[in-house]
Design a protein around this motif. Structure first.
Motif, PDB file in Angstrom:
ATOM      1  N   UNK A 136       1.145  10.191  -6.022  1.00  0.00           N
ATOM      2  CA  UNK A 136       1.904  10.912  -4.985  1.00  0.00           C
ATOM      3  C   UNK A 136       1.548  10.501  -3.558  1.00  0.00           C
ATOM      4  N   UNK A 137       0.640   9.547  -3.350  1.00  0.00           N
ATOM      5  CA  UNK A 137       0.201   9.196  -2.004  1.00  0.00           C
ATOM      6  C   UNK A 137       1.165   8.367  -1.196  1.00  0.00           C
ATOM      7  N   UNK A 138       2.234   7.856  -1.836  1.00  0.00           N
ATOM      8  CA  UNK A 138       3.253   7.039  -1.166  1.00  0.00           C
ATOM      9  C   UNK A 138       2.664   5.770  -0.542  1.00  0.00           C
ATOM     10  N   UNK A 139       1.631   5.230  -1.154  1.00  0.00           N
ATOM     11  CA  UNK A 139       1.093   3.945  -0.702  1.00  0.00           C
ATOM     12  C   UNK A 139       2.002   2.827  -1.189  1.00  0.00           C
ATOM     13  N   UNK A 140       2.308   1.889  -0.309  1.00  0.00           N
ATOM     14  CA  UNK A 140       3.214   0.793  -0.634  1.00  0.00           C
ATOM     15  C   UNK A 140       2.458  -0.523  -0.679  1.00  0.00           C
ATOM     16  N   UNK A 141       2.685  -1.283  -1.734  1.00  0.00           N
ATOM     17  CA  UNK A 141       2.088  -2.611  -1.902  1.00  0.00           C
ATOM     18  C   UNK A 141       3.209  -3.632  -2.008  1.00  0.00           C
ATOM     19  N   UNK A 142       3.067  -4.776  -1.330  1.00  0.00           N
ATOM     20  CA  UNK A 142       4.112  -5.794  -1.342  1.00  0.00           C
ATOM     21  C   UNK A 142       3.498  -7.176  -1.455  1.00  0.00           C
TER      22      UNK A 142
END
Length: 406
Positions: A136-142
């Protein structure tokens, strides 16, 4: 076990003819695979799909204290042609074990990357885009990969999250592979870090046809026919923190043409921290690999010894032959009323494994046990960690991961 998206990324590297083993970062890959494998924590479920050769999606749901998960997507302009169903994926492509290094190859000619579009010469540049959102932390990895030329690969990795310093970080890396040697340049927004890596392979130069050894001459343990000696180093520096790091290492590994038992020896040194590490990995049999590693610090005199093994279990020849014959009979194109013959050589060469057991233990009393394999249509990983010197918490952690892909 590799997650589905990592499996597709490996297929992208192979499809674009990029050698991931010819770099300083993979110098100790054989030891890492055998001794530093990851064990599951809690319960986790992965559901993935390769809906087309260019697009893949994956969803993860876990329960490690709190319910968490992620969803991710991957797009590539290079059509990835790999088995995607979890019941059909070759298990050896998902479980990283002892690495057999292949012969070095020279970069392709630039003309091989050129195509004609609307009467104009266009150079093909394979690219891959990957994104993942953690909940639920909404961390984004790209991740963005692009083949700039037959010898160069650009990768840009980014992580964004409210809980991270400065809201996230970005790492750019440019790799140059000439076969004989490789160089890497790194730049990170985290403390303005700058880095360099290099690897040099002694002996055979794939770019020089005259460097081929006489086939009638007896093989020497250090020539390119039986093994390869590689030496590399890395250095990085942060002008903001006015700090840096340095490490160097060497590796000797036998090649597939080696007639004896395959083995890999590595030695790495971090002179600033005083850490010295040496390892020896050997493939003792077709389904058994062993590894030992000795770590020592010259400043504190602390040391540790870690041993590990990897044992594969294969399907019986009869069961695997039946599976391959049924699959070939269903999928092979043929006119109505015409039968299809599948040779036994093809059946035996494609024999897969049903599972693999990995185990490691160190002199400090830390131990781990992991089983990974296929159960019906599912891929399963079960693992546990132990602390042999703790009377109250001998069993450190237990985990289960289940994966399904289509």
């Amino acid at each position: 076990m590799l997650e589905f998206m990592d499996y597709v990324q490996s297929a992208f590297y192979a499809g674009s003819r990029w050698n991931t083993d010819n770099s300083y970062a993979s110098l100790t890959a054989a030891t890492t695979n055998l001794l530093d494998f990851r064990t599951p924590h809690g319960v986790r479920l992965h559901v993935s799909s390769l809906s087309s050769p260019n697009f893949a999606t994956s969803y993860t749901l876990g329960n490690k204290g709190v319910v968490d998960g992620s969803f991710s997507f991957l797009f590539s302009n290079l059509g990835v042609k790999v088995a995607s169903r979890s019941s059909a994926v070759y298990l050896g492509h998902l479980v990283r074990g002892y690495r057999h290094l292949q012969e070095l190859r020279k970069p392709e000619d630039a003309s091989a990357w050129e195509t004609v579009v609307d009467e104009k010469v266009v150079q093909k540049r394979d690219a891959l885009l990957y994104g993942r959102m953690y909940l639920p932390g909404s961390t984004l990895e790209a991740l963005y990969l692009r083949r700039l030329s037959p010898s160069r690969l650009l990768s840009i990795r980014a992580v964004s999250g409210a809980q991270l310093p400065h809201g996230g970080t970005l790492l750019a890396q440019l790799q140059n592979d000439q076969g004989k040697y490789t160089t890497e340049y790194l730049c990170s927004t985290d403390s303005a870090l700058l880095g360099f890596r290099g690897l040099y392979n002694f002996g055979y130069d794939p770019r020089d046809e005259n460097s081929q050894l006489d086939s009638s001459a007896p093989a020497h343990p250090w020539d390119h026919k039986s093994g390869r000696l590689s030496v590399g180093a890395e250095a990085y520096f942060s002008p903001m923190n006015k700090s840096g790091g340095l490490s160097t290492g060497l590796r000797f590994t036998t090649l597939p043409v080696h007639t004896g038992i395959p083995y890999t020896m590595t030695l790495t040194l971090n002179p600033l921290m005083g850490n010295l590490s040496s390892s020896y990995a050997v493939k003792a049999g077709s389904d058994l690999s062993l590894c030992t590693r000795f770590d020592f610090n010259v400043y504190s005199y602390e040391s540790d010894v870690t041993i590990g093994l990897e044992l594969w279990r294969r399907e019986s020849s009869t069961a695997w032959a039946r599976k391959m014959l049924r699959s070939a009979w269903r999928n092979a194109p043929r006119p109505a009323g015409e039968s299809t013959f599948v040779s036994s050589d093809f059946v035996m060469k494609q024999q897969d494994a049903t599972g693999v057991i990995k185990a490691r233990m160190s002199a400090a009393g830390k131990a781990s046990l992991l089983w990974e394999g296929r159960v019906k249509e599912l891929l399963v990983s079960v693992g546990a960690g132990f602390d042999m010197k703790s009377a109250t918490r001998a069993l450190g952690s237990v985990g289960l991961e289940v994966s399904y892909s289509s």
